[in-house]
Design a protein around this motif. Structure first.
Motif, PDB file in Angstrom:
ATOM      1  N   MET A   1       0.842  -1.198   0.000  1.00  0.00           N
ATOM      2  CA  MET A   1       0.000   0.000   0.000  1.00  0.00           C
ATOM      3  C   MET A   1       0.874   1.243   0.000  1.00  0.00           C
ATOM      4  SD  MET A   1      -2.964   1.147   2.722  1.00  0.00           S
ATOM      5  CE  MET A   1      -4.026  -0.202   2.228  1.00  0.00           C
ATOM      6  N   LYS A   2       0.459   2.269  -0.726  1.00  0.00           N
ATOM      7  CA  LYS A   2       1.218   3.500  -0.811  1.00  0.00           C
ATOM      8  C   LYS A   2       1.219   4.240   0.523  1.00  0.00           C
ATOM      9  CE  LYS A   2       0.179   4.243  -5.670  1.00  0.00           C
ATOM     10  NZ  LYS A   2      -0.547   5.089  -6.610  1.00  0.00           N
ATOM     11  N   ARG A   4       0.281   6.600   3.264  1.00  0.00           N
ATOM     12  CA  ARG A   4      -0.989   7.182   3.663  1.00  0.00           C
ATOM     13  C   ARG A   4      -0.737   8.251   4.706  1.00  0.00           C
ATOM     14  NH1 ARG A   4      -3.769   5.741  -0.646  1.00  0.00           N
ATOM     15  NH2 ARG A   4      -3.966   3.497  -0.894  1.00  0.00           N
ATOM     16  N   GLU A  92      -8.356  -3.331  -5.178  1.00  0.00           N
ATOM     17  CA  GLU A  92      -7.665  -4.407  -5.882  1.00  0.00           C
ATOM     18  C   GLU A  92      -8.101  -5.793  -5.413  1.00  0.00           C
ATOM     19  OE1 GLU A  92      -5.055  -0.762  -5.695  1.00  0.00           O
ATOM     20  OE2 GLU A  92      -6.264  -1.913  -4.272  1.00  0.00           O
ATOM     21  N   SER A 112      -6.129   7.288  -6.389  1.00  0.00           N
ATOM     22  CA  SER A 112      -5.310   6.906  -5.240  1.00  0.00           C
ATOM     23  C   SER A 112      -5.221   5.409  -4.982  1.00  0.00           C
ATOM     24  CB  SER A 112      -5.835   7.599  -3.972  1.00  0.00           C
ATOM     25  OG  SER A 112      -7.182   7.260  -3.726  1.00  0.00           O
ATOM     26  N   ASP A 114      -3.798   1.686  -5.456  1.00  0.00           N
ATOM     27  CA  ASP A 114      -2.445   1.266  -5.807  1.00  0.00           C
ATOM     28  C   ASP A 114      -2.346   0.808  -7.259  1.00  0.00           C
ATOM     29  OD1 ASP A 114      -1.612   1.848  -3.269  1.00  0.00           O
ATOM     30  OD2 ASP A 114      -1.515  -0.226  -2.581  1.00  0.00           O
ATOM     31  N   ASP A 115      -3.393   0.157  -7.753  1.00  0.00           N
ATOM     32  CA  ASP A 115      -3.358  -0.428  -9.095  1.00  0.00           C
ATOM     33  C   ASP A 115      -4.707  -0.199  -9.763  1.00  0.00           C
ATOM     34  OD1 ASP A 115      -3.409  -2.177 -11.333  1.00  0.00           O
ATOM     35  OD2 ASP A 115      -1.925  -3.489 -10.408  1.00  0.00           O
ATOM     36  N   SER A 157       1.266  13.353  -4.410  1.00  0.00           N
ATOM     37  CA  SER A 157       0.889  12.025  -3.928  1.00  0.00           C
ATOM     38  C   SER A 157       1.274  11.850  -2.465  1.00  0.00           C
ATOM     39  CB  SER A 157       1.554  10.948  -4.785  1.00  0.00           C
ATOM     40  OG  SER A 157       1.229   9.658  -4.317  1.00  0.00           O
ATOM     41  N   GLY A 162      -1.490   9.483  -1.401  1.00  0.00           N
ATOM     42  CA  GLY A 162      -1.460   8.557  -2.532  1.00  0.00           C
ATOM     43  C   GLY A 162      -2.171   9.017  -3.775  1.00  0.00           C
TER      44      GLY A 162
END
Length: 207
Positions: A1-2, A4, A92, A112, A114-115, A157, A162
């Motif tokens: 996870m990016k 946060r 996801e 925002s 992730d994928d 980001s 994110g």
């Protein structure tokens, strides 16, 4: 996870009412008007879009990875008498079976995740045949705006938990197998860069 930003949910909750009054409220309502039947809201955030659930919707579920946002959404739903099941999860890996929903809503969330491709594939999986993807997103602009978004994407980001303002969302939706004829671009809004222009409408799975 990016990354946060733990403060972002609270900053978002304080700042978003201003943009709702200026712009988002009418577009949230317009986007949500496309929702029908069993509705899933991916990345429901603090729950603002719950205020615009139309009568055509028969049930509402929501997925949200941030605990603070889940609490906000649940509290808003209780205050306004909206029956919604808000669960912990990410786009996801949506924690519902195949063909569970007639509509899936994404509101200012595909920037925002992730994928993006994986999220849209999951949305396709949980959509029933004939279902629709309900969209209100900010997207990468053209020309100078797009180049500015590319330049600022990294620091933005980090600041905005994110959010990547230069994502080509309509291309991603089309690549995931959706017909994007029902989506329209809103190029000029009162929302300042880098979170403009916007994409609004509904997309259906191509046959």
């Amino acid at each position: 996870m990016k990354h946060r930003n733990p403060l972002f949910p609270y900053v978002y909750r304080l700042g978003m009412p201003v943009f709702d009054r200026l712009f988002y409220r009418r577009y949230r309502r317009e986007a949500m008007s496309h929702a029908t039947g069993r509705l899933l809201m991916v990345g429901v955030g603090p729950g603002t879009d719950l205020l615009f659930v139309p009568d055509a919707v028969t049930s509402v579920a929501a997925v949200e990875p941030d605990a603070a946002m889940r609490r906000m959404a649940g509290a808003l739903a209780r205050r306004h008498g909206v029956d919604v099941d808000v669960v912990n999860g990410v786009g996801e890996s949506i924690p519902f079976p195949d063909n569970s929903f007639d509509s899936v809503h994404v509101g200012l969330v595909l920037c925002s995740v992730d994928d993006v491709a994986a999220t849209l594939n999951e949305i396709r999986r949980v959509l029933a045949p004939g279902g629709r993807l309900v969209v209100l997103e900010h997207v990468r602009g053209d020309g100078l705006m797009g180049r500015f978004q590319d330049l600022i994407a990294g620091p933005w980001s980090w600041l905005a938990s994110g959010c990547e303002p230069n994502r080509r969302i309509v291309d991603a939706i089309a690549a995931a197998g959706f017909d994007v004829e029902g989506l329209r671009s809103i190029r000029r809004t009162l929302v300042p860069p880098p979170c403009t222009p916007h994409l609004l409408g509904a997309a259906t799975i191509r046959r």
